[in-house]
Design a protein around this motif. Structure first.
Motif, mmCIF file in Angstrom:
data_model
loop_
_atom_site.group_PDB
_atom_site.id
_atom_site.type_symbol
_atom_site.label_atom_id
_atom_site.label_comp_id
_atom_site.label_asym_id
_atom_site.label_seq_id
_atom_site.Cartn_x
_atom_site.Cartn_y
_atom_site.Cartn_z
ATOM 1 N N UNK A 183 -48.743 -4.235 15.670
ATOM 2 C CA UNK A 183 -49.192 -3.103 15.360
ATOM 3 C C UNK A 183 -50.534 -3.628 14.444
ATOM 4 N N UNK A 184 -51.010 -4.467 14.249
ATOM 5 C CA UNK A 184 -52.236 -5.161 13.454
ATOM 6 C C UNK A 184 -52.603 -6.572 13.837
ATOM 7 N N UNK A 185 -53.857 -7.030 13.666
ATOM 8 C CA UNK A 185 -54.074 -8.254 13.610
ATOM 9 C C UNK A 185 -54.445 -9.002 12.537
ATOM 10 N N UNK A 186 -54.258 -10.058 12.130
ATOM 11 C CA UNK A 186 -54.430 -10.715 10.904
ATOM 12 C C UNK A 186 -55.894 -11.820 11.029
ATOM 13 N N UNK A 187 -56.465 -11.899 9.722
ATOM 14 C CA UNK A 187 -57.634 -12.676 9.743
ATOM 15 C C UNK A 187 -57.165 -13.884 8.662
ATOM 16 N N UNK A 188 -56.897 -15.012 8.753
ATOM 17 C CA UNK A 188 -56.482 -16.070 7.904
ATOM 18 C C UNK A 188 -57.285 -16.193 6.839
ATOM 19 N N UNK A 189 -57.364 -15.967 5.221
ATOM 20 C CA UNK A 189 -58.331 -16.226 4.420
ATOM 21 C C UNK A 189 -57.921 -17.731 3.831
ATOM 22 N N UNK A 190 -56.736 -17.982 3.781
ATOM 23 C CA UNK A 190 -56.295 -19.125 3.140
ATOM 24 C C UNK A 190 -55.088 -19.482 3.378
ATOM 25 N N UNK A 191 -54.838 -20.817 3.447
ATOM 26 C CA UNK A 191 -53.543 -21.317 3.779
ATOM 27 C C UNK A 191 -53.500 -21.986 5.327
ATOM 28 N N UNK A 192 -52.347 -22.330 5.636
ATOM 29 C CA UNK A 192 -52.290 -22.873 7.168
ATOM 30 C C UNK A 192 -50.962 -21.996 7.733
ATOM 31 N N UNK B 236 -46.386 -16.718 18.790
ATOM 32 C CA UNK B 236 -45.348 -17.192 17.728
ATOM 33 C C UNK B 236 -45.669 -18.022 16.736
ATOM 34 N N UNK B 237 -46.189 -17.370 15.474
ATOM 35 C CA UNK B 237 -46.791 -18.109 14.720
ATOM 36 C C UNK B 237 -46.145 -17.795 13.282
ATOM 37 N N UNK B 238 -46.079 -19.036 12.566
ATOM 38 C CA UNK B 238 -45.353 -19.367 11.405
ATOM 39 C C UNK B 238 -46.159 -19.901 10.332
ATOM 40 N N UNK B 239 -45.846 -19.364 9.130
ATOM 41 C CA UNK B 239 -46.677 -19.977 7.949
ATOM 42 C C UNK B 239 -46.105 -21.404 7.596
ATOM 43 N N UNK B 240 -47.053 -22.300 7.641
ATOM 44 C CA UNK B 240 -46.441 -23.693 7.145
ATOM 45 C C UNK B 240 -47.096 -24.031 5.642
ATOM 46 N N UNK B 241 -47.885 -23.043 5.240
ATOM 47 C CA UNK B 241 -48.121 -22.958 3.596
ATOM 48 C C UNK B 241 -48.026 -21.615 3.108
ATOM 49 N N UNK B 242 -48.226 -21.359 1.950
ATOM 50 C CA UNK B 242 -48.354 -19.832 1.534
ATOM 51 C C UNK B 242 -49.761 -19.195 2.269
ATOM 52 N N UNK B 243 -49.700 -18.285 2.911
ATOM 53 C CA UNK B 243 -50.792 -17.834 3.629
ATOM 54 C C UNK B 243 -51.236 -16.398 3.103
ATOM 55 N N UNK B 244 -52.687 -16.322 2.791
ATOM 56 C CA UNK B 244 -53.186 -14.897 2.593
ATOM 57 C C UNK B 244 -54.153 -14.486 3.530
#
Length: 431
Positions: A49-58, A94-102
């Motif tokens: 129900x939303x899209x994400x634009x990654x600012x920092x992290x991987x 299927x997306x998972x954070x490999x570091x802390x993500x903002x």
């Protein structure tokens, strides 16, 4: 109070040329979010129900190769998560954070409004192929050959430079788009299936929903190479220049923390479970239970063995007992389904696996839709019920008892064939 996202969001290629009205809409609805290591940003089971634009992290786009979890692509700053699923009207990420993500979260309604009313954003979407949607297409191609040499991870990065996203207007196609290339349906909002091949002179399938059909073309030579069945030379690479190598980083485990993931409530054109079901009415324990199973067989395309189900329920009533969810679960298991009973926190009603059976107002109902707006129930006595999360939480303060069901490889088909008899015959397979 809405926290405005940083102005860097407007520097993203997707939003760099928005009109002032679109910029205002974007900044008034987008909010910052954070994810811990291992937390899921998106799942392929839903259109978020939303899209994400990654600012920092991987983060990692995950997939499977030879039934093993693997990394298909690595996502970093300015990567977009969730948009591919929305544009193709079917979950694929299927997306998972490999570091802390903002990241910055943009509601699905805002994204749809931008696509419909802002030409620059729509053009960017129509010119961008996302790794996740290409991965789905490549996987379908590999599955079309039972002995394909390569796995998905082997070839995805090599296919990216050769993939083209074609405009939906055939008059805009060039000769180069058609010569020595094959064209595939890449979205679920049409009368054809994702991965279906389109001939050059074939009329485009009819689409439904607000979004345009997505079409991806690949070179015929590449398609032939993907489907070849000869044994690969260990020293050679998959089609392309160099094989994709997996780094030593651990994939980690999927986080159980999924509270941020909710299905979109937008009607994007793909056929919903509710559209496949005709409401069956009934009053009383027997008729309501029978009606739920009749609707369940419609949803999962199962044969409806009325005599067996009715006999069991009547015997229960004859003993002075009322049908219960565990009993309905046993009947569903006897139909060849994989059945799990669970008690779900009411706040999680926005992401139940449907269809599932649950109690409501002294009877049983079939949940056919679960998204950010709440639950849609098919109730034999009360009809269609659209319940908000607040209504569900108020009705089940201690949690919801549900029966989750899904097909298995041995589940019989709706059409009459040998699989109808297999659940009864398999107990004698050693004889």
């Amino acid at each position: 109070m809405t926290v405005s996202p940083p102005s860097s969001l407007l520097n993203h290629p997707a939003f760099a040329q928005l009109t002032p009205e679109s910029q205002s809409l974007l900044q008034s609805t987008a909010v910052p979010v954070e994810f811990a290591v291992g937390q899921m940003l998106s799942t392929e089971a839903i259109v978020p129900n939303r899209i994400l634009i990654i600012e920092s992290g991987r983060a990692r786009l995950l997939g499977r190769q030879h039934n093993k979890l693997c990394t298909l692509a690595r996502l970093g700053e300015q990567s977009v998560v969730g948009l591919a699923s929305l544009l193709r009207a079917e979950g694929c990420e299927e997306v998972s954070a490999s570091t802390p993500v903002r990241a910055i979260a943009i509601p699905d309604a805002t994204v749809l409004q931008l696509w419909q009313h802002d030409g620059s954003f729509r053009q960017w979407c129509n010119n961008t192929i996302f790794p996740a949607e290409l991965a789905v297409l490549i996987e379908r191609i590999l599955q079309s050959s039972e002995r394909a040499t390569y796995g998905l991870q082997d070839v995805l990065s090599q296919c990216v430079p050769h993939a083209l996203l074609l405009p939906v207007k055939q008059e805009e196609w060039t000769t180069d788009d058609l010569n020595e290339r094959q064209l595939f349906v890449a979205s679920a909002n049409s009368s054809k299936q994702v991965g279906d091949l389109l001939e050059a002179n074939e009329a485009l399938p009819e689409t439904s929903g607000p979004l345009a059909l997505r079409l991806i073309s690949l070179p015929k030579g590449l398609i032939d190479a993907l489907r070849r069945v000869d044994q690969p030379d260990p020293s050679s690479s998959p089609p392309g220049n160099q094989a994709s190598a997996e780094s030593g980083e651990s994939l980690g485990t999927k986080s159980a923390e999924m509270r941020e993931l909710h299905p979109s409530s937008l009607n994007l054109g793909s056929t919903s479970l509710r559209d496949r079901i005709t409401l069956v009415s009934g009053k009383g324990a027997l008729e309501e239970s029978m009606a739920c199973f009749q609707m369940l067989t419609q949803a999962l395309q199962l044969p409806f063995r009325r005599d067996v189900i009715e006999k069991t329920i009547r015997e229960t009533l004859r003993r002075g007992k009322q049908p219960s969810l565990p009993m309905l679960g046993q009947l569903a298991a006897g139909m060849g389904l994989h059945v799990v009973g669970a008690k779900v926190v009411a706040a999680n009603c926005t992401r139940l696996n449907v269809p599932c059976l649950m109690s409501w107002d002294g009877g049983f109902a079939l949940a056919v839709n679960s998204n950010a707006e709440g639950l849609v129930l098919a109730h034999p006595r009360l009809g269609w019920l659209e319940l908000s999360p607040e209504e569900v939480i108020g009705a089940f303060p201690e949690g919801i008892d549900v029966i989750l069901m899904d097909r298995t490889s041995s589940t019989p088909e709706q059409k009459f064939n040998f699989s109808w008899f297999w659940p009864s015959l398999k107990k004698y397979k050693n004889t």
